[in-house]
Scaffold this motif. Structure first.
Motif, PDB file in Angstrom:
ATOM      1  N   CYS A   1       0.840  -1.204   0.000  1.00  0.00           N
ATOM      2  CA  CYS A   1       0.000   0.000   0.000  1.00  0.00           C
ATOM      3  C   CYS A   1       0.872   1.248   0.000  1.00  0.00           C
ATOM      4  O   CYS A   1       1.802   1.371   0.799  1.00  0.00           O
TER       5      CYS A   1
ATOM      6  N   ASN B   1      -4.878   3.568  10.437  1.00  0.00           N
ATOM      7  CA  ASN B   1      -5.987   2.608  10.339  1.00  0.00           C
ATOM      8  C   ASN B   1      -6.208   1.900  11.678  1.00  0.00           C
ATOM      9  O   ASN B   1      -7.284   1.388  11.942  1.00  0.00           O
TER      10      ASN B   1
ATOM     11  N   CYS C   1      -4.316  -0.246  -0.223  1.00  0.00           N
ATOM     12  CA  CYS C   1      -4.894  -1.479   0.306  1.00  0.00           C
ATOM     13  C   CYS C   1      -6.410  -1.404   0.306  1.00  0.00           C
ATOM     14  O   CYS C   1      -7.084  -2.403   0.156  1.00  0.00           O
TER      15      CYS C   1
HETATM   16 ZN   LIG Z   1      -3.111   1.084   3.235  1.00  0.00          ZN
END
Ligand SMILES: [Zn+2]
Ligand SMILES: [Zn+2]
Length: 169
Positions: free
Chosen positions: A67, A141, A125
């Motif tokens: 990512c 996240n 991602c």
């Molecule tokens: Zn990511």
């Protein structure tokens, strides 16, 4: 990857589709930014256009990408599609078709280019990935970090500021 054209080339208008089969192009892995996980899958369609054969390849390849925001490794599905015209003659410098001879057309270059083109420049991602904190590296996240974001700093001067009511006297 090859496609057999011995039947389809016999008359104009005929079209054939077949499942793409190994061996996959030897230099495919070296041309990709990310490692392939498993073999690609796809179909080849050949259409007899009269003067030429139009070959279309379409399929999917799975790579293990990283990512661009949070640096997590994640499986990325690439959908590839491309087409190329082939004729029983040598192309001139201005022509965008390619030559073929015999009962098969080699599609290694076409398939490789199609999969390479399907790779995104900066894969993520998931569309709403929050990325990493540029200051402490915390994965946003997983939750917020203790750092103040640039936006917070810009408004920090207003903290504790209470607008005065207009004097009504
Ligand atoms: Zn990511
Ligand atoms: Zn932080």
């Amino acid at each position: 990857v090859q496609v057999q054209v011995s039947d389809v080339r016999k008359w104009a208008g005929r079209e054939e589709s077949a499942v793409m089969e190994p061996p996959w192009p030897a230099d495919l892995a070296g041309r990709l930014d990310w490692p392939l996980t498993g073999e690609p899958t796809g179909t080849v369609t050949v259409r007899n256009m009269g003067e030429s054969l139009l070959v279309e390849v379409e399929g999917e390849a799975l790579v293990q990408a990283e990512c661009g925001r949070c640096l997590t490794s994640f499986p990325l599905r690439l959908h590839f599609q491309d087409s190329q015209e082939y004729r029983l003659a040598a192309p001139g410098p201005e022509d965008d078709w390619k030559a073929y001879a015999g009962d098969h057309i080699d599609l290694d270059d076409l398939v490789t280019d199609a999969i390479v083109l399907a790779e995104p420049l900066a894969p993520v991602c998931r569309p709403d990935c929050r990325g990493l904190c540029p200051q402490c590296g915390q994965d946003w996240n997983q939750g917020p970090c203790a750092c103040e974001s640039p936006v917070d700093q810009r408004w920090a001067a207003l903290e504790g500021f209470t607008p005065k009511r207009p004097d009504t006297d």
